[in-house]
Design an enzyme around this catalytic site. Structure first.
Site, mmCIF file in Angstrom:
data_model
loop_
_atom_site.group_PDB
_atom_site.id
_atom_site.type_symbol
_atom_site.label_atom_id
_atom_site.label_comp_id
_atom_site.label_asym_id
_atom_site.label_seq_id
_atom_site.Cartn_x
_atom_site.Cartn_y
_atom_site.Cartn_z
ATOM 1 N N SER A 118 76.427 1.081 -22.092
ATOM 2 C CA SER A 118 76.811 1.329 -20.692
ATOM 3 C C SER A 118 76.258 2.656 -20.186
ATOM 4 O O SER A 118 76.376 3.688 -20.857
ATOM 5 C CB SER A 118 78.333 1.332 -20.572
ATOM 6 O OG SER A 118 78.698 1.779 -19.281
ATOM 7 N N SER A 159 77.423 3.859 -17.359
ATOM 8 C CA SER A 159 78.444 4.340 -16.413
ATOM 9 C C SER A 159 78.794 5.815 -16.631
ATOM 10 O O SER A 159 78.935 6.548 -15.639
ATOM 11 C CB SER A 159 79.701 3.476 -16.484
ATOM 12 O OG SER A 159 79.420 2.213 -15.917
ATOM 13 N N LYS A 194 88.054 -8.012 -17.303
ATOM 14 C CA LYS A 194 88.371 -8.035 -15.863
ATOM 15 C C LYS A 194 89.471 -9.017 -15.481
ATOM 16 O O LYS A 194 90.193 -8.794 -14.520
ATOM 17 C CB LYS A 194 87.105 -8.361 -15.063
ATOM 18 C CG LYS A 194 86.103 -7.242 -15.139
ATOM 19 C CD LYS A 194 84.838 -7.541 -14.388
ATOM 20 C CE LYS A 194 83.851 -6.419 -14.665
ATOM 21 N NZ LYS A 194 82.656 -6.456 -13.872
ATOM 22 N N ASP A 247 83.339 -4.979 -7.456
ATOM 23 C CA ASP A 247 82.124 -5.726 -7.815
ATOM 24 C C ASP A 247 81.546 -6.493 -6.614
ATOM 25 O O ASP A 247 80.324 -6.560 -6.446
ATOM 26 C CB ASP A 247 82.414 -6.734 -8.930
ATOM 27 C CG ASP A 247 82.404 -6.090 -10.313
ATOM 28 O OD1 ASP A 247 81.819 -5.006 -10.473
ATOM 29 O OD2 ASP A 247 82.994 -6.686 -11.239
ATOM 30 N N GLY A 258 77.544 -19.123 -13.129
ATOM 31 C CA GLY A 258 78.588 -18.423 -13.876
ATOM 32 C C GLY A 258 79.941 -18.613 -13.217
ATOM 33 O O GLY A 258 80.019 -18.984 -12.032
ATOM 34 N N GLY A 280 82.792 -16.484 -14.711
ATOM 35 C CA GLY A 280 83.657 -15.474 -15.318
ATOM 36 C C GLY A 280 84.137 -14.475 -14.269
ATOM 37 O O GLY A 280 84.151 -14.767 -13.067
ATOM 38 N N ALA A 327 82.865 -11.623 -13.115
ATOM 39 C CA ALA A 327 81.895 -11.169 -12.118
ATOM 40 C C ALA A 327 81.593 -12.281 -11.115
ATOM 41 O O ALA A 327 81.420 -12.027 -9.912
ATOM 42 C CB ALA A 327 80.617 -10.727 -12.816
ATOM 43 N N GLY A 339 70.518 -6.216 -11.591
ATOM 44 C CA GLY A 339 71.850 -5.790 -11.138
ATOM 45 C C GLY A 339 72.107 -4.296 -11.090
ATOM 46 O O GLY A 339 73.249 -3.878 -10.921
HETATM 47 P P1 NDP Z 1 82.670 -13.025 -18.462
HETATM 48 O O1 NDP Z 1 82.752 -12.922 -19.937
HETATM 49 O O2 NDP Z 1 83.905 -13.018 -17.656
HETATM 50 O O3 NDP Z 1 81.821 -14.358 -18.045
HETATM 51 C C1 NDP Z 1 80.659 -14.703 -18.762
HETATM 52 C C2 NDP Z 1 79.913 -15.830 -18.049
HETATM 53 O O4 NDP Z 1 78.672 -16.039 -18.740
HETATM 54 C C3 NDP Z 1 80.640 -17.166 -18.036
HETATM 55 O O5 NDP Z 1 80.302 -17.865 -16.873
HETATM 56 C C4 NDP Z 1 80.052 -17.844 -19.272
HETATM 57 O O6 NDP Z 1 80.103 -19.247 -19.234
HETATM 58 C C5 NDP Z 1 78.608 -17.402 -19.161
HETATM 59 N N1 NDP Z 1 77.927 -17.504 -20.444
HETATM 60 C C6 NDP Z 1 78.097 -16.701 -21.525
HETATM 61 N N2 NDP Z 1 77.294 -17.091 -22.529
HETATM 62 C C7 NDP Z 1 76.599 -18.171 -22.061
HETATM 63 C C8 NDP Z 1 75.622 -19.029 -22.632
HETATM 64 N N3 NDP Z 1 75.190 -18.848 -23.886
HETATM 65 N N4 NDP Z 1 75.136 -20.039 -21.876
HETATM 66 C C9 NDP Z 1 75.559 -20.217 -20.608
HETATM 67 N N5 NDP Z 1 76.504 -19.437 -20.001
HETATM 68 C C10 NDP Z 1 77.011 -18.435 -20.736
HETATM 69 O O7 NDP Z 1 81.701 -11.816 -18.049
HETATM 70 P P2 NDP Z 1 81.572 -11.125 -16.604
HETATM 71 O O8 NDP Z 1 81.759 -12.157 -15.567
HETATM 72 O O9 NDP Z 1 82.381 -9.901 -16.537
HETATM 73 O O10 NDP Z 1 80.030 -10.648 -16.639
HETATM 74 C C11 NDP Z 1 78.987 -11.612 -16.529
HETATM 75 C C12 NDP Z 1 77.629 -10.895 -16.449
HETATM 76 O O11 NDP Z 1 77.516 -10.108 -15.272
HETATM 77 C C13 NDP Z 1 77.391 -9.956 -17.635
HETATM 78 O O12 NDP Z 1 76.047 -10.084 -18.013
HETATM 79 C C14 NDP Z 1 77.633 -8.582 -17.050
HETATM 80 O O13 NDP Z 1 76.875 -7.606 -17.704
HETATM 81 C C15 NDP Z 1 77.143 -8.790 -15.605
HETATM 82 N N6 NDP Z 1 77.790 -7.877 -14.663
HETATM 83 C C16 NDP Z 1 77.024 -6.949 -14.003
HETATM 84 C C17 NDP Z 1 77.599 -6.101 -13.092
HETATM 85 C C18 NDP Z 1 76.757 -5.114 -12.377
HETATM 86 O O14 NDP Z 1 77.319 -4.209 -11.740
HETATM 87 N N7 NDP Z 1 75.444 -5.255 -12.383
HETATM 88 C C19 NDP Z 1 79.034 -6.128 -12.799
HETATM 89 C C20 NDP Z 1 79.746 -7.166 -13.524
HETATM 90 C C21 NDP Z 1 79.137 -7.966 -14.444
HETATM 91 P P3 NDP Z 1 81.294 -20.049 -19.974
HETATM 92 O O15 NDP Z 1 82.444 -20.025 -19.012
HETATM 93 O O16 NDP Z 1 80.709 -21.379 -20.209
HETATM 94 O O17 NDP Z 1 81.599 -19.287 -21.252
#
Ligand code: NDP
Length: 308
Positions: free
Chosen positions: A32, A34, A89, A125, A150, A152, A154, A268
């Protein structure tokens, strides 16, 4: 204490963090930027006001299992503000005292603010994404088509921000259908969600897309250099742009492919900077210069400085 170090829950239990500490919590967290970004902005605040003289921003590796024990300890040790990143989060919602309207709508928080009774949760975010799209791609969400990959934490923030800003159409795809359903239920309470939100099956985009729009990758697929792209961009209409929330590595496979197809793309980093600036504003009640944070983030990532 050293702000470049990655601390653990054990360090928090055993050490004192004097002054006015702030921190980012996540797992993994060692990558990070940050701390570099926030400490640079804090140094600027210190030049203008002595009340910031003892502020410092740290980094903690905290697992999801540790979070319920860690947050009361951060509170007891007077950490004024916390940023939460992957995977905290959504799970933090069970450990906080109050929540802002944005955090509540998004069902996810990335910023916690201390008060005597506990932490209040906010979400910056969505704001960061909006600013990043404008700054890097000249893309406004209003009346636009967005394809979000996605579901999750974010992605929740992104989807709510798109609807709040008045996007025209929001297409959402995710690997796990259960998580996609959870996202749809978060959006369910928002006006127009039923009319505007449409799901699709990854990795192929829907066939009936309008001529212009933006793809937003909100998955963690791309964090490792060998990761495949989560979406097949070849069949997107030519004017579609691509924004990847991942900033490290700076060019994921998704972005490289989209670039090869001649599309406008951005990573990002701008989102990271703007969500961070807004968090620091919540803690400091001062306006924060995002350019100082961008410059520190580029330096920490060994990237050339950005002009903005
Ligand atoms: P979460 O863990 O909450 O969500 C992860 C997401 O990624 C889910 O949709 C998950 O799908 C998907 N995923 C993970 N592995 C795979 C895979 N092998 N194949 C397909 N889909 C996959 O994480 P966040 O939402 O907090 O973060 C998501 C991304 O956004 C990260 O890369 C993070 O670094 C980035 N981010 C960047 C920010 C910025 O300021 N630039 C701010 C916030 C996040 P599934 O539900 O199927 O597991």
């Amino acid at each position: 204490m050293i702000t470049e170090f990655t601390y653990s829950l054990e360090d928090l239990e055993q050490r004192d963090f004097p002054g006015t500490p702030l921190a980012v919590l996540g797992q993994p967290i060692a990558h990070s930027v940050s701390p570099a970004m926030h400490n640079a902005a804090i140094a600027t605040l210190q030049e203008g006001n002595s009340r910031f003289r003892d502020w410092a921003y740290y980094r903690f590796e905290i697992s999801p299992e540790e979070l319920p024990r860690a947050l009361p300890l951060f509170h007891k040790k007077h950490f004024l503000g916390l940023n939460l990143t992957v995977p905290h989060k959504v799970i933090a919602l069970d450990c906080i005292k109050g929540i802002s309207a944005d955090g509540d709508r998004m069902g996810a928080v990335n910023t916690l603010v201390w008060d005597e009774l506990g932490y209040d949760g906010f979400n910056t975010d969505g704001y960061g994404l909006r600013q990043g799209l404008l700054e890097d791609l000249g893309f406004s969400l209003k009346d636009s088509a967005v394809l979000l990959v996605g579901a999750g934490g974010a992605a929740r923030a992104a989807a709510v921000q798109c609807l709040q800003e008045g996007c025209r159409q929001l297409y959402v795809g995710n690997r796990s259908l259960a998580r996609l359903d959870q996202l749809l239920s978060v959006l369910g309470g928002m006006p127009d969600a039923r009319k505007k939100v449409q799901t699709f099956e990854l990795p192929v985009p829907p066939a009936d897309l309008p001529d212009e729009g933006v793809v937003i990758n909100a998955t963690s697929l791309g964090l490792k250099s060998e990761d495949p792209a989560p979406l097949d961009t070849a069949s997107l209409p030519p004017a579609w742009k691509v924004y990847d929330m991942i900033y490290n590595p700076p060019a994921t496979r998704l972005l490289r492919r989209a670039n090869d197809e001649g599309r406008a793309t951005a990573n990002g980093l701008s989102m990271l900077v703007h969500q961070g600036a807004r968090s620091l504003e919540l803690w400091s009640h001062e306006s924060v210069d995002a350019r100082v944070m961008m410059s520190a983030a580029c330096h920490a990532l060994k990237l050339p400085p950005r002009m903005s």
